[in-house]
Design a protein around this motif. Structure first.
Motif, mmCIF file in Angstrom:
data_model
loop_
_atom_site.group_PDB
_atom_site.id
_atom_site.type_symbol
_atom_site.label_atom_id
_atom_site.label_comp_id
_atom_site.label_asym_id
_atom_site.label_seq_id
_atom_site.Cartn_x
_atom_site.Cartn_y
_atom_site.Cartn_z
ATOM 1 N N SER A 12 1.024 -1.267 -0.046
ATOM 2 C CA SER A 12 -0.070 0.039 -0.048
ATOM 3 C C SER A 12 0.887 1.304 0.074
ATOM 4 O O SER A 12 1.953 1.107 0.407
ATOM 5 N N GLN A 13 0.473 2.397 -0.484
ATOM 6 C CA GLN A 13 1.217 3.620 -0.409
ATOM 7 C C GLN A 13 1.583 4.122 0.898
ATOM 8 O O GLN A 13 2.519 4.407 1.020
ATOM 9 N N ILE A 14 0.627 3.850 1.672
ATOM 10 C CA ILE A 14 0.898 4.325 3.118
ATOM 11 C C ILE A 14 1.979 3.466 3.729
ATOM 12 O O ILE A 14 2.889 4.077 4.379
ATOM 13 N N GLU A 15 1.799 2.162 3.617
ATOM 14 C CA GLU A 15 2.871 1.229 4.510
ATOM 15 C C GLU A 15 3.909 1.312 3.581
ATOM 16 O O GLU A 15 5.301 1.330 4.287
ATOM 17 N N ASP A 16 4.165 1.644 2.254
ATOM 18 C CA ASP A 16 5.590 1.761 1.735
ATOM 19 C C ASP A 16 6.092 2.886 2.099
ATOM 20 O O ASP A 16 7.284 2.997 2.004
ATOM 21 N N SER A 17 5.328 4.136 2.133
ATOM 22 C CA SER A 17 5.678 5.266 2.632
ATOM 23 C C SER A 17 6.396 5.494 4.390
ATOM 24 O O SER A 17 7.613 5.893 4.491
ATOM 25 N N CYS A 18 5.669 4.552 4.970
ATOM 26 C CA CYS A 18 6.125 4.283 6.235
ATOM 27 C C CYS A 18 7.532 3.778 6.278
ATOM 28 O O CYS A 18 8.465 3.865 7.067
ATOM 29 N N VAL A 19 7.539 2.507 5.637
ATOM 30 C CA VAL A 19 8.983 1.902 5.533
ATOM 31 C C VAL A 19 9.874 2.958 5.021
ATOM 32 O O VAL A 19 11.024 2.698 5.372
ATOM 33 N N GLU A 20 9.610 3.285 4.030
ATOM 34 C CA GLU A 20 10.751 4.215 3.314
ATOM 35 C C GLU A 20 11.240 5.264 4.468
ATOM 36 O O GLU A 20 12.505 5.611 4.430
ATOM 37 N N ILE A 21 10.716 5.831 5.320
ATOM 38 C CA ILE A 21 11.023 6.840 6.170
ATOM 39 C C ILE A 21 11.380 6.062 7.495
ATOM 40 O O ILE A 21 12.516 6.459 7.910
ATOM 41 N N TYR A 22 10.809 5.177 7.921
ATOM 42 C CA TYR A 22 11.350 4.440 9.370
ATOM 43 C C TYR A 22 11.713 3.078 9.341
ATOM 44 O O TYR A 22 12.273 2.479 10.379
ATOM 45 N N GLY A 23 11.898 2.527 7.969
ATOM 46 C CA GLY A 23 12.408 1.310 8.060
ATOM 47 C C GLY A 23 11.183 0.079 8.303
ATOM 48 O O GLY A 23 10.092 0.706 7.943
ATOM 49 N N GLU A 43 9.530 -0.883 16.728
ATOM 50 C CA GLU A 43 9.967 -1.203 18.067
ATOM 51 C C GLU A 43 9.016 -0.950 19.046
ATOM 52 O O GLU A 43 9.586 -0.452 20.120
ATOM 53 N N ASN A 44 7.539 -1.145 18.747
ATOM 54 C CA ASN A 44 6.598 -0.877 19.821
ATOM 55 C C ASN A 44 6.551 0.485 20.238
ATOM 56 O O ASN A 44 5.876 0.745 21.148
ATOM 57 N N GLU A 45 7.028 1.507 19.671
ATOM 58 C CA GLU A 45 6.718 2.873 19.805
ATOM 59 C C GLU A 45 6.295 3.457 18.601
ATOM 60 O O GLU A 45 6.678 3.135 17.551
ATOM 61 N N VAL A 46 5.453 4.345 18.909
ATOM 62 C CA VAL A 46 4.909 5.088 17.541
ATOM 63 C C VAL A 46 5.930 6.056 16.990
ATOM 64 O O VAL A 46 6.579 6.975 17.895
ATOM 65 N N ALA A 47 6.391 5.752 15.899
ATOM 66 C CA ALA A 47 7.598 6.816 15.227
ATOM 67 C C ALA A 47 6.737 7.937 14.707
ATOM 68 O O ALA A 47 7.440 9.061 14.326
ATOM 69 N N VAL A 72 3.748 11.953 5.355
ATOM 70 C CA VAL A 72 4.299 11.143 6.726
ATOM 71 C C VAL A 72 4.745 12.423 7.771
ATOM 72 O O VAL A 72 5.545 13.105 7.071
ATOM 73 N N VAL A 73 4.441 12.293 8.811
ATOM 74 C CA VAL A 73 4.959 13.130 9.538
ATOM 75 C C VAL A 73 5.424 12.571 10.990
ATOM 76 O O VAL A 73 4.747 11.511 11.389
ATOM 77 N N ASP A 74 6.379 12.905 11.711
ATOM 78 C CA ASP A 74 6.856 12.255 12.934
ATOM 79 C C ASP A 74 5.893 12.875 14.019
ATOM 80 O O ASP A 74 5.136 13.471 13.865
ATOM 81 N N LYS A 75 6.040 12.230 15.136
ATOM 82 C CA LYS A 75 5.133 12.446 16.423
ATOM 83 C C LYS A 75 5.103 13.847 16.990
ATOM 84 O O LYS A 75 4.466 14.347 17.619
ATOM 85 N N GLU A 76 6.261 14.650 16.575
ATOM 86 C CA GLU A 76 6.452 16.103 16.838
ATOM 87 C C GLU A 76 5.970 16.916 15.800
ATOM 88 O O GLU A 76 5.793 18.188 15.885
ATOM 89 N N GLY A 77 5.376 16.467 14.657
ATOM 90 C CA GLY A 77 4.930 17.358 13.768
ATOM 91 C C GLY A 77 5.940 17.551 12.546
ATOM 92 O O GLY A 77 5.383 18.510 11.771
ATOM 93 N N ILE A 78 6.848 17.011 12.293
ATOM 94 C CA ILE A 78 7.959 17.242 11.348
ATOM 95 C C ILE A 78 7.497 16.401 10.144
ATOM 96 O O ILE A 78 7.339 15.392 10.204
ATOM 97 N N ILE A 79 7.440 17.056 9.178
ATOM 98 C CA ILE A 79 7.078 16.575 7.752
ATOM 99 C C ILE A 79 8.079 15.757 7.233
ATOM 100 O O ILE A 79 9.289 16.391 6.944
ATOM 101 N N LYS A 80 7.828 14.463 6.882
ATOM 102 C CA LYS A 80 9.134 13.487 6.572
ATOM 103 C C LYS A 80 8.734 13.178 5.132
ATOM 104 O O LYS A 80 9.572 12.859 4.357
#
Length: 163
Positions: A12-23, A43-47, A72-80
């Motif tokens: 999926s586009q979402i899954e692919d994008s999350c993997v691209e950014i966070y591994g 690793e059991n934490e929201v990235a 895709v944005v990190d939990k602090e609001g930084i656009i990834k």
């Protein structure tokens, strides 16, 4: 009320994008009070979070309608990551946005404290479209972070500067 399901479909586009950014991550869908977004869990934490702007802020429109973005944005609001998926804007306007590098101006920045035309310039002859993209991303990020409990509703949020 939150409902969530783990995305089990690969590619999926979402899954692919999350993997691209966070591994390697688990992607979990969240449906909450008329908006949908995804948690990127490493690793059991929201990235971070991923979403389609049409699912979070469909009320924001460009010149010819909704400009749907994948963000895709990190939990602090930084656009990834930010990608235009679909739109009905004029091809000339969208080409100007692409050539100007408009989307890259969002990367690695916290949009919640930014203002249109002050922190990110409008694209000449594509002002309505560029303003809609900015506003859609900013409003969507704020809504997602609020629903996820990453920020409070009182968090600093600037209005988009009117022309």
């Amino acid at each position: 009320m939150f409902f969530s399901t783990v995305c089990l479909y690969a590619g999926s586009q979402i899954e692919d994008s999350c993997v691209e950014i966070y591994g390697q991550v688990v992607v979990e869908k969240v449906d909450s009070e008329n908006i949908s977004f995804y948690k990127c869990i490493k690793e059991n934490e929201v990235a971070g979070f991923a979403f389609y702007t049409k699912d979070v802020s469909p009320e924001i429109k460009g010149y010819a309608g909704i400009i749907n973005l994948l963000v895709v944005v990190d939990k602090e609001g930084i656009i990834k990551k930010i990608t235009i998926l679909e739109n009905k804007e004029t091809p000339v306007s969208m080409k100007k946005i692409e050539n100007f590098g408009f989307l890259s101006k969002f990367l690695n920045k916290n949009i919640l404290g930014m203002e249109f035309k002050k922190d990110i310039d409008a694209v000449s002859r594509a002002t309505v479209s560029s303003k809609a993209i900015f506003e859609s991303v900013k409003v969507s990020v704020k809504k997602v972070l609020e629903k996820a409990g990453a920020i409070s509703k009182e968090a600093k949020f600037y209005k988009v500067v009117e022309e």
